[in-house]
Design a protein around this motif. Structure first.
Motif, short mmCIF file in Angstrom:
data_model
loop_
_atom_site.label_atom_id
_atom_site.label_comp_id
_atom_site.label_asym_id
_atom_site.label_seq_id
_atom_site.Cartn_x
_atom_site.Cartn_y
_atom_site.Cartn_z
N THR A 1 118.41 129.91 79.66
CA THR A 1 119.50 130.40 80.50
C THR A 1 120.17 129.24 81.21
OG1 THR A 1 118.24 132.42 80.86
CG2 THR A 1 120.10 132.03 82.31
N SER A 2 119.36 128.35 81.77
CA SER A 2 119.89 127.16 82.44
C SER A 2 118.79 126.12 82.52
CB SER A 2 120.40 127.50 83.85
OG SER A 2 119.31 127.83 84.69
N ALA A 3 119.21 124.89 82.75
CA ALA A 3 118.27 123.79 82.97
C ALA A 3 119.01 122.74 83.80
CB ALA A 3 117.80 123.21 81.65
N SER A 4 118.29 122.13 84.74
CA SER A 4 118.91 121.10 85.57
C SER A 4 117.89 120.04 85.94
CB SER A 4 119.53 121.71 86.82
OG SER A 4 118.52 122.26 87.65
N PRO B 1 123.18 119.92 85.88
CA PRO B 1 122.87 120.80 84.75
C PRO B 1 122.80 120.06 83.42
CG PRO B 1 125.12 121.16 85.49
CD PRO B 1 124.50 120.19 86.44
N LEU B 2 121.86 120.50 82.57
CA LEU B 2 121.79 120.01 81.20
C LEU B 2 122.81 120.77 80.37
CD1 LEU B 2 118.89 119.20 82.33
CD2 LEU B 2 118.14 119.39 79.98
N THR B 3 123.28 120.14 79.32
CA THR B 3 124.17 120.81 78.37
C THR B 3 123.28 121.57 77.39
OG1 THR B 3 125.77 119.02 78.55
CG2 THR B 3 125.97 120.48 76.65
N LEU B 4 123.45 122.89 77.31
CA LEU B 4 122.62 123.73 76.46
C LEU B 4 123.40 124.22 75.25
CD1 LEU B 4 120.90 125.94 79.20
CD2 LEU B 4 119.95 123.94 78.04
N SER B 5 122.72 124.34 74.11
CA SER B 5 123.33 124.91 72.92
C SER B 5 123.39 126.43 73.08
CB SER B 5 122.51 124.54 71.68
OG SER B 5 121.24 125.18 71.74
N PRO B 6 124.20 127.10 72.25
CA PRO B 6 124.19 128.57 72.31
C PRO B 6 122.81 129.11 71.91
CG PRO B 6 126.08 127.76 71.05
CD PRO B 6 125.19 126.58 71.32
N THR B 7 122.47 130.31 72.42
CA THR B 7 121.19 130.89 72.07
C THR B 7 121.16 131.24 70.60
OG1 THR B 7 121.96 133.09 72.71
CG2 THR B 7 120.80 131.82 74.38
N GLY B 8 119.98 131.18 70.00
CA GLY B 8 119.83 131.47 68.58
C GLY B 8 118.45 131.08 68.10
N GLY C 1 118.79 121.37 74.60
CA GLY C 1 119.53 120.99 75.80
C GLY C 1 119.33 119.52 76.04
N ASN C 2 120.35 118.85 76.62
CA ASN C 2 120.18 117.43 76.92
C ASN C 2 121.05 117.03 78.10
OD1 ASN C 2 122.81 116.82 75.95
ND2 ASN C 2 122.03 116.80 73.89
N LEU C 3 120.67 115.90 78.68
CA LEU C 3 121.38 115.34 79.82
C LEU C 3 121.13 113.85 79.85
CD1 LEU C 3 122.81 115.57 82.68
CD2 LEU C 3 120.51 115.67 83.59
N SER C 4 122.19 113.09 80.03
CA SER C 4 122.09 111.65 80.29
C SER C 4 122.72 111.41 81.65
CB SER C 4 122.83 110.84 79.23
OG SER C 4 122.23 111.00 77.97
N THR C 5 121.93 110.95 82.60
CA THR C 5 122.46 110.73 83.94
C THR C 5 123.20 109.40 84.01
OG1 THR C 5 120.43 109.70 84.70
CG2 THR C 5 120.66 112.06 85.08
N THR C 6 124.26 109.38 84.79
CA THR C 6 125.00 108.14 85.02
C THR C 6 124.84 107.70 86.47
OG1 THR C 6 126.99 109.43 85.47
CG2 THR C 6 126.70 108.62 83.23
N ASN C 7 124.15 108.50 87.27
CA ASN C 7 123.90 108.16 88.66
C ASN C 7 122.47 107.66 88.82
OD1 ASN C 7 126.46 109.15 89.38
ND2 ASN C 7 125.65 111.22 89.57
N PHE C 8 122.28 106.71 89.72
CA PHE C 8 120.93 106.25 90.01
C PHE C 8 120.21 107.34 90.79
CE2 PHE C 8 123.25 102.07 89.94
CZ PHE C 8 122.78 101.71 88.69
#
Length: 170
Positions: free
Chosen positions: A83-86, A91-98, A103-110
């Motif tokens: 449903t969500s991830a952070s 927030p992480l970018t999630l694929s559609p359910t199936g 889900g993935n996330l690359s942070t640009t902030n320290f």
């Protein structure tokens, strides 16, 4: 009297459904690099899983990449729907359910302090079956400004010594 008994029984039944969720709360000690984690859910309920990555040294800033993946193994009883991830509120970018989700996330902030990954979703596990997902947390430590200052001072000293050596040989 029967109405009161029915109301009390309904209240207990409603309250007990909230306790059936199989939420996961994990503390993970991390030093940097790649950290793996995984979860197995054994019931068909909504869940909120929390992973706290305690990174050492805790005073240093770092960058982090997080990823999640699940597959339903060809059956809906093995399905996880995210449903969500952070990560620390981002927030992480999630694929559609199936059948296959990620889900993935690359942070640009320290980031400082513990890294807290929160994953919410629904498990399709039922009848003694299981549903699972796994993920990685990649942590890159960022040197503090004092480290860069020492590096530059050392390079300057080496340059000064090389210049003096060239002047003395001329």
């Amino acid at each position: 009297m029967r109405f009161k008994l029915l109301a009390v029984a309904s209240a207990f039944a409603f309250a007990s459904t909230n306790s059936l969720a199989n939420d996961v709360d994990n503390d993970i000690t991390a030093v940097g690099g790649t950290n793996f984690f995984g979860v197995v859910h054994t019931d068909s309920f909504d869940f909120t899983d929390t992973f706290t990555f305690n990174v050492t040294p805790s005073s240093s800033p770092w960058l982090a990449d997080a990823s999640l993946v699940t597959t339903n193994l060809g059956s809906s009883v093995h399905n996880i729907d995210f449903t969500s991830a952070s990560l620390n509120g981002v927030p992480l970018t999630l694929s559609p359910t199936g059948d296959f989700e990620f889900g993935n996330l690359s942070t640009t902030n320290f980031l400082n302090g513990p890294l807290i990954l929160t994953v919410t979703g629904h498990s399709g596990a039922e009848g003694g079956q299981f549903a699972s997902y796994s993920g990685t947390m990649n942590i890159s430590l960022v040197p503090e400004p004092e480290t860069y200052a020492m590096l530059l001072a050392g390079l300057g000293l080496l340059g000064f010594m090389a210049r003096r050596r060239n002047e003395s040989t001329v």
